[in-house]
Design a protein around this motif. Structure first.
Motif, mmCIF file in Angstrom:
data_model
loop_
_atom_site.group_PDB
_atom_site.id
_atom_site.type_symbol
_atom_site.label_atom_id
_atom_site.label_comp_id
_atom_site.label_asym_id
_atom_site.label_seq_id
_atom_site.Cartn_x
_atom_site.Cartn_y
_atom_site.Cartn_z
ATOM 1 N N LEU A 24 10.398 0.604 10.068
ATOM 2 C CA LEU A 24 10.115 -0.536 10.938
ATOM 3 C C LEU A 24 11.348 -1.403 11.178
ATOM 4 C CD1 LEU A 24 6.664 -1.779 9.542
ATOM 5 C CD2 LEU A 24 7.081 -0.235 11.456
ATOM 6 N N GLY A 25 12.294 -1.361 10.250
ATOM 7 C CA GLY A 25 13.460 -2.232 10.354
ATOM 8 C C GLY A 25 13.255 -3.587 9.734
ATOM 9 N N HIS A 26 12.147 -3.780 9.028
ATOM 10 C CA HIS A 26 11.874 -5.021 8.308
ATOM 11 C C HIS A 26 10.832 -4.721 7.235
ATOM 12 C CE1 HIS A 26 8.730 -5.005 11.484
ATOM 13 N NE2 HIS A 26 7.966 -5.471 10.506
ATOM 14 N N ASP A 27 10.742 -5.604 6.264
ATOM 15 C CA ASP A 27 9.781 -5.410 5.185
ATOM 16 C C ASP A 27 8.351 -5.513 5.709
ATOM 17 O OD1 ASP A 27 11.790 -5.123 3.348
ATOM 18 O OD2 ASP A 27 11.674 -7.189 2.596
ATOM 19 N N VAL A 28 7.489 -4.656 5.195
ATOM 20 C CA VAL A 28 6.073 -4.788 5.488
ATOM 21 C C VAL A 28 5.614 -6.166 5.023
ATOM 22 C CG1 VAL A 28 3.770 -3.903 4.922
ATOM 23 C CG2 VAL A 28 5.669 -2.311 5.289
ATOM 24 N N ALA A 29 4.804 -6.842 5.831
ATOM 25 C CA ALA A 29 4.347 -8.188 5.503
ATOM 26 C C ALA A 29 3.669 -8.202 4.135
ATOM 27 C CB ALA A 29 3.375 -8.682 6.572
ATOM 28 N N PRO A 30 3.865 -9.268 3.355
ATOM 29 C CA PRO A 30 3.331 -9.324 1.991
ATOM 30 C C PRO A 30 1.832 -9.045 1.903
ATOM 31 C CG PRO A 30 4.857 -11.131 2.354
ATOM 32 C CD PRO A 30 4.669 -10.457 3.673
ATOM 33 N N GLU A 31 1.041 -9.567 2.854
ATOM 34 C CA GLU A 31 -0.402 -9.362 2.768
ATOM 35 C C GLU A 31 -0.788 -7.896 2.927
ATOM 36 O OE1 GLU A 31 0.365 -10.825 7.066
ATOM 37 O OE2 GLU A 31 1.167 -11.119 5.035
ATOM 38 N N TRP A 32 0.011 -7.161 3.709
ATOM 39 C CA TRP A 32 -0.296 -5.744 3.892
ATOM 40 C C TRP A 32 0.276 -4.899 2.759
ATOM 41 C CZ3 TRP A 32 -4.312 -5.672 6.482
ATOM 42 C CH2 TRP A 32 -4.500 -6.480 7.608
ATOM 43 N N GLN A 33 1.339 -5.374 2.131
ATOM 44 C CA GLN A 33 1.807 -4.708 0.908
ATOM 45 C C GLN A 33 0.734 -4.807 -0.173
ATOM 46 O OE1 GLN A 33 5.785 -5.409 -0.569
ATOM 47 N NE2 GLN A 33 6.478 -6.165 1.417
ATOM 48 N N GLN A 34 0.174 -5.996 -0.322
ATOM 49 C CA GLN A 34 -0.873 -6.192 -1.334
ATOM 50 C C GLN A 34 -2.093 -5.327 -1.027
ATOM 51 O OE1 GLN A 34 -1.578 -10.415 -1.297
ATOM 52 N NE2 GLN A 34 0.551 -10.903 -1.819
ATOM 53 N N ALA A 35 -2.444 -5.242 0.261
ATOM 54 C CA ALA A 35 -3.595 -4.434 0.647
ATOM 55 C C ALA A 35 -3.358 -2.959 0.349
ATOM 56 C CB ALA A 35 -3.897 -4.642 2.130
ATOM 57 N N ALA A 36 -2.138 -2.476 0.626
ATOM 58 C CA ALA A 36 -1.828 -1.069 0.388
ATOM 59 C C ALA A 36 -1.885 -0.726 -1.097
ATOM 60 C CB ALA A 36 -0.449 -0.737 0.954
ATOM 61 N N LEU A 37 -1.410 -1.640 -1.937
ATOM 62 C CA LEU A 37 -1.443 -1.403 -3.375
ATOM 63 C C LEU A 37 -2.871 -1.428 -3.914
ATOM 64 C CD1 LEU A 37 1.673 -3.528 -4.339
ATOM 65 C CD2 LEU A 37 1.431 -1.064 -4.697
ATOM 66 N N ALA A 38 -3.715 -2.249 -3.297
ATOM 67 C CA ALA A 38 -5.099 -2.370 -3.757
ATOM 68 C C ALA A 38 -5.988 -1.256 -3.210
ATOM 69 C CB ALA A 38 -5.668 -3.729 -3.345
ATOM 70 N N VAL A 39 -5.551 -0.658 -2.098
ATOM 71 C CA VAL A 39 -6.356 0.362 -1.419
ATOM 72 C C VAL A 39 -5.486 1.605 -1.253
ATOM 73 C CG1 VAL A 39 -7.766 0.831 0.623
ATOM 74 C CG2 VAL A 39 -7.564 -1.507 -0.218
ATOM 75 N N PRO A 40 -5.299 2.419 -2.293
ATOM 76 C CA PRO A 40 -4.363 3.533 -2.247
ATOM 77 C C PRO A 40 -4.749 4.575 -1.187
ATOM 78 C CG PRO A 40 -5.290 3.259 -4.452
ATOM 79 C CD PRO A 40 -5.985 2.299 -3.574
ATOM 80 N N ARG A 41 -3.745 5.067 -0.476
ATOM 81 C CA ARG A 41 -3.992 5.970 0.641
ATOM 82 C C ARG A 41 -4.668 7.282 0.215
ATOM 83 N NH1 ARG A 41 0.099 9.405 4.364
ATOM 84 N NH2 ARG A 41 -0.908 9.161 6.398
ATOM 85 N N HIS A 42 -4.234 7.850 -0.885
ATOM 86 C CA HIS A 42 -4.759 9.154 -1.259
ATOM 87 C C HIS A 42 -6.248 9.106 -1.585
ATOM 88 C CE1 HIS A 42 -4.549 7.823 -5.494
ATOM 89 N NE2 HIS A 42 -5.349 8.852 -5.761
ATOM 90 N N HIS A 43 -6.718 7.922 -1.945
ATOM 91 C CA HIS A 43 -8.124 7.759 -2.305
ATOM 92 C C HIS A 43 -9.040 8.052 -1.116
ATOM 93 C CE1 HIS A 43 -11.286 6.122 -4.948
ATOM 94 N NE2 HIS A 43 -11.794 5.599 -3.845
#
Length: 396
Positions: A24-43
């Motif tokens: 993206l050229g910038h850090d993923v927004a903090p709220e979406w980082q938290q969401a990704a960690l709480a909701v793992p993709r492989h699940h």
């Protein structure tokens, strides 16, 4: 403290977020980082997925090859989660993707573009695996999220995955074109399947000032992200494109035509001419995006060695199959291409005119194009424009 069995998924998620940030050229927004960690993709992935091996789709089974399956789950790439609308393919050449976990960079780009604030009501079209739905639910709460999936098997699987992580948004099995009027209006309508026409129900179910974000599909091209803002009247929406995203077309908007049989008939006697416009220029990149919006209802496909003396052929046809053109290359070094055209429209002439228009306008990219959409059915309900909405044309 993170338990051992969680460590691989947390590490994999952080690695994926770093890769997405670089993309993206910038850090993923903090709220979406938290969401990704709480909701793992492989699940949210089924035990059997498919990976693209040079245009052929190879199944990868979690039970048989857990390492490859897990790597695919956290790769910076889409993951095909269903082929052939759930039917078993006859072989690897018969498999075609019908549902997928979208490219992670596109997912986070769309979440950022949607600008979903806490307290917003979100209608999500195209539940798929449920990963996007899960991250949105983590961000704004289950009660504010409604997601619609046309495939009952996918809807049930996504709902089970969400429940196992403690999330219970409203999951609806139905036609996404119709939205979900029972809980309207919505602040955001976010689609993760592409459309060729913005369904009027989406506009009607979005608050004035609300946002509709959807991948775009055109018969000529299949990429672009459209962000519309609903007007004060609640009956129109207007917005621009960005060049990102390519999603599978909404199932209820598919139109499958075959050149031989549906379009080209044995008794057709086409008109022959010559062109010097390189064929591949008009079917890729910004030129293709512009041509698709000028022509609207025209599609193309390629055929290798259709007849003796022709290396490849570019076929062009209208979506109703009434007009077609073929542009041939003999494989030599010359700059001339033979053109055959049949039907009430001279499609290659239209392509040449659209390409010349694009050149004269300064070769604009998707971000200079926009769309105005109303509740009217037909071409006038969708008006495309370049730079200025006042200078628009009906999208056929």
């Amino acid at each position: 403290m993170t338990t051992n069995h969680q460590s691989p998924e947390q590490a994999a998620t952080r690695g994926l977020l770093q890769a997405v940030s670089a993309d993206l050229g910038h850090d993923v927004a903090p709220e979406w980082q938290q969401a990704a960690l709480a909701v793992p993709r492989h699940h949210f992935l089924p035990d059997r997925i498919w990976t693209d091996q040079g245009g052929r789709y190879r199944p990868v089974d979690r039970m048989e090859d857990a390492a490859d399956w897990f790597r695919a789950a956290y790769a910076l790439a889409p993951v095909v989660t269903q082929v052939n609308d759930g039917a078993e393919p006859d072989g690897p050449d018969d498999a075609w993707p019908s549902s997928s976990a979208s490219h992670p960079s596109v997912v986070f780009r769309m979440l950022e573009a949607a600008d979903i604030a806490p307290g917003a009501n979100v209608l999500h079209i195209g539940t798929g695996t449920g990963w996007d739905t899960g991250m949105i639910s983590h961000h704004i709460g289950d009660a504010n999220v409604i997601t619609v999936e046309v495939d009952a098997t996918l809807a049930d699987r996504a709902q089970d995955s969400l429940k196992s992580l403690g999330h219970q948004p409203t999951v609806v099995c139905g036609d996404g074109r119709l939205g979900f009027g029972h809980l309207a209006p919505y602040d955001r309508v976010l689609a993760t399947c592409s459309v060729r026409r913005v369904p009027p129900h989406w506009i009607a179910q979005t608050r004035p000032g609300g946002v509709i974000l959807t991948p775009w599909d055109n018969p000529w091209i299949c990429w672009g992200l459209l962000r519309l803002v609903v007007g004060d009247d609640g009956k129109t929406a207007m917005g621009r494109y960005s060049p990102h995203s390519a999603f599978m077309l909404m199932r209820t908007q598919r139109q499958d035509l075959l050149i031989h049989g549906d379009v080209v008939k044995d008794d057709h006697r086409p008109e022959e001419s010559v062109t010097t416009l390189p064929r591949r220029v008009v079917v890729s990149g910004d030129a293709a995006f512009a041509i698709g919006h000028r022509l609207g209802d025209v599609w193309h496909t390629w055929q290798d060695e259709p007849v003796d003396g022709v290396a490849d052929r570019l076929w062009i046809a209208t979506t109703d199959g009434t007009s077609w053109a073929a542009v041939d290359h003999d494989g030599g070094e010359g700059d001339d291409f033979t053109v055959y055209q049949h039907g009430p429209r001279r499609l290659w002439n239209e392509v040449e005119d659209a390409h010349q228009w694009w050149v004269e306008k300064g070769r604009p990219g998707p971000e200079r194009f926009g769309l105005t959409v109303g509740l009217t059915v037909g071409p006038e309900g969708h008006r495309a424009w370049l730079d200025d909405p006042a200078d628009s044309w009906p999208l056929r």
